[in-house]
Design an enzyme around this catalytic site. Structure first.
Site, PDB file in Angstrom:
ATOM      1  N   ASN A 179       2.731  -1.509  -1.560  1.00 22.81           N
ATOM      2  CA  ASN A 179       2.674  -0.661  -2.748  1.00 22.81           C
ATOM      3  C   ASN A 179       3.600  -1.212  -3.830  1.00 22.81           C
ATOM      4  O   ASN A 179       4.700  -1.701  -3.553  1.00 22.81           O
ATOM      5  CB  ASN A 179       2.971   0.809  -2.429  1.00 22.81           C
ATOM      6  CG  ASN A 179       4.194   1.036  -1.561  1.00 22.81           C
ATOM      7  OD1 ASN A 179       4.637   0.151  -0.826  1.00 22.81           O
ATOM      8  ND2 ASN A 179       4.729   2.235  -1.635  1.00 22.81           N
ATOM      9  N   GLU A 203       5.158   0.044  -7.343  1.00 22.94           N
ATOM     10  CA  GLU A 203       5.346   1.222  -8.190  1.00 22.94           C
ATOM     11  C   GLU A 203       5.668   0.815  -9.628  1.00 22.94           C
ATOM     12  O   GLU A 203       5.865  -0.363  -9.935  1.00 22.94           O
ATOM     13  CB  GLU A 203       6.449   2.101  -7.578  1.00 22.94           C
ATOM     14  CG  GLU A 203       6.030   2.593  -6.208  1.00 22.94           C
ATOM     15  CD  GLU A 203       6.992   3.577  -5.569  1.00 22.94           C
ATOM     16  OE1 GLU A 203       8.150   3.691  -6.022  1.00 22.94           O
ATOM     17  OE2 GLU A 203       6.571   4.238  -4.592  1.00 22.94           O
ATOM     18  N   CYS A 214      -7.640   5.289  -1.988  1.00 25.35           N
ATOM     19  CA  CYS A 214      -7.810   4.083  -1.162  1.00 25.35           C
ATOM     20  C   CYS A 214      -9.014   4.225  -0.235  1.00 25.35           C
ATOM     21  O   CYS A 214      -9.728   3.247   0.008  1.00 25.35           O
ATOM     22  CB  CYS A 214      -6.540   3.810  -0.366  1.00 25.35           C
ATOM     23  SG  CYS A 214      -5.201   3.179  -1.405  1.00 25.35           S
ATOM     24  N   CYS A 227      -4.438   7.300   1.245  1.00 25.55           N
ATOM     25  CA  CYS A 227      -4.748   8.334   0.257  1.00 25.55           C
ATOM     26  C   CYS A 227      -6.246   8.336  -0.045  1.00 25.55           C
ATOM     27  O   CYS A 227      -6.979   7.404   0.297  1.00 25.55           O
ATOM     28  CB  CYS A 227      -3.937   8.118  -1.016  1.00 25.55           C
ATOM     29  SG  CYS A 227      -4.602   6.821  -2.085  1.00 25.55           S
ATOM     30  N   CYS A 271      -1.377   1.325  -4.645  1.00 26.26           N
ATOM     31  CA  CYS A 271      -1.176   1.453  -3.199  1.00 26.26           C
ATOM     32  C   CYS A 271      -1.342   0.110  -2.481  1.00 26.26           C
ATOM     33  O   CYS A 271      -2.086  -0.773  -2.939  1.00 26.26           O
ATOM     34  CB  CYS A 271      -2.200   2.416  -2.605  1.00 26.26           C
ATOM     35  SG  CYS A 271      -1.969   4.128  -3.066  1.00 26.26           S
ATOM     36  N   GLU A 301      -2.973  -0.593   0.282  1.00 25.12           N
ATOM     37  CA  GLU A 301      -4.331  -0.887   0.757  1.00 25.12           C
ATOM     38  C   GLU A 301      -5.153  -1.532  -0.346  1.00 25.12           C
ATOM     39  O   GLU A 301      -5.896  -2.491  -0.128  1.00 25.12           O
ATOM     40  CB  GLU A 301      -5.039   0.401   1.197  1.00 25.12           C
ATOM     41  CG  GLU A 301      -4.360   1.153   2.328  1.00 25.12           C
ATOM     42  CD  GLU A 301      -3.369   2.199   1.851  1.00 25.12           C
ATOM     43  OE1 GLU A 301      -2.584   1.909   0.924  1.00 25.12           O
ATOM     44  OE2 GLU A 301      -3.362   3.303   2.425  1.00 25.12           O
TER      45      GLU A 301
HETATM   46  N1  THU Z   1       0.966   4.824  -1.050  1.00 24.78           N
HETATM   47  C1  THU Z   1       0.278   3.749  -0.591  1.00 24.78           C
HETATM   48  O1  THU Z   1       0.673   2.596  -0.812  1.00 24.78           O
HETATM   49  N2  THU Z   1      -0.861   3.959   0.118  1.00 24.78           N
HETATM   50  C2  THU Z   1      -1.359   5.183   0.396  1.00 24.78           C
HETATM   51  O2  THU Z   1      -2.454   5.291   0.938  1.00 24.78           O
HETATM   52  C3  THU Z   1      -0.569   6.393   0.102  1.00 24.78           C
HETATM   53  C4  THU Z   1       0.552   6.199  -0.848  1.00 24.78           C
HETATM   54  C5  THU Z   1       2.192   4.600  -1.822  1.00 24.78           C
HETATM   55  C6  THU Z   1       2.102   4.948  -3.275  1.00 24.78           C
HETATM   56  C7  THU Z   1       3.543   5.206  -3.613  1.00 24.78           C
HETATM   57  O3  THU Z   1       4.164   3.972  -3.928  1.00 24.78           O
HETATM   58  C8  THU Z   1       4.152   5.731  -2.342  1.00 24.78           C
HETATM   59  O4  THU Z   1       3.250   5.387  -1.296  1.00 24.78           O
HETATM   60  C9  THU Z   1       4.363   7.240  -2.332  1.00 24.78           C
HETATM   61  O5  THU Z   1       3.208   7.912  -2.706  1.00 24.78           O
END
Ligand code: THU
Length: 136
Positions: A47, A49, A92, A89, A58, A60
């Site tokens: 991920n 940010e 994704c 999520c 994300c 994935e």
């Molecule tokens: N996140 C992911 O990388 N994948 C997911 O399927 C769920 C959330 C990340 C996004 C963010 O950087 C952190 O997790 C918290 O939401």
């Protein structure tokens, strides 16, 4: 083609290792993914940010987009690793569904322990898929 438990574990370990590169100054929640294509290539993702929170990407999707950007669109399996075995999520799941409902999805925790093995079809029932747009 079915994978051995050893191959699955190595995909989990790769995703877990990738987490060291997660860019997570806001959530402090590292996520790693490792995607294996039908040609046997592996793409990892983390991920990433952003100070403008919605621009976060994300793990994935990073892995999937890396693969697609290199011409790989047929996926066999993706592993997703978080500290606490979190599941992908909704966004994704939709991106996974674009490339096939049969893709296997492994969720694992920060110790590399498998929490659940499932498929995109199970994670996103009645998905909106590319065939819905045919002939438009
Ligand atoms: N996140 C992911 O990388 N994948 C997911 O399927 C769920 C959330 C990340 C996004 C963010 O950087 C952190 O997790 C918290 O939401």
């Amino acid at each position: 083609m079915s994978l051995t438990n050893q191959e699955k574990q190595s995909l989990i370990d790769l995703a877990n290792k990738a987490r060291q590169h997660a860019y997570i100054p806001y959530s402090h929640y590292p996520v790693g993914a490792a995607l294996r294509t039908k040609t046997g290539k592996i793409y990892t993702g983390v991920n990433v940010e952003n100070a403008a929170y919605p621009q976060t990407m994300c793990a994935e999707r990073v892995a999937i987009f890396k693969a697609v950007s290199e011409g790989e669109k047929e996926f066999e399996i993706i592993s997703v690793v978080t500290d606490n075995g979190g599941f992908p999520c909704g966004g994704c799941r939709q991106v996974m569904a674009e490339f096939g409902l049969e893709t296997i999805v492994l969720m694992a925790d920060g110790n590399g322990n498998l929490v659940k093995e499932t498929t995109v079809k199970e994670l996103l029932p009645e998905a909106f898929t590319p065939d819905k747009l045919v002939n438009r």
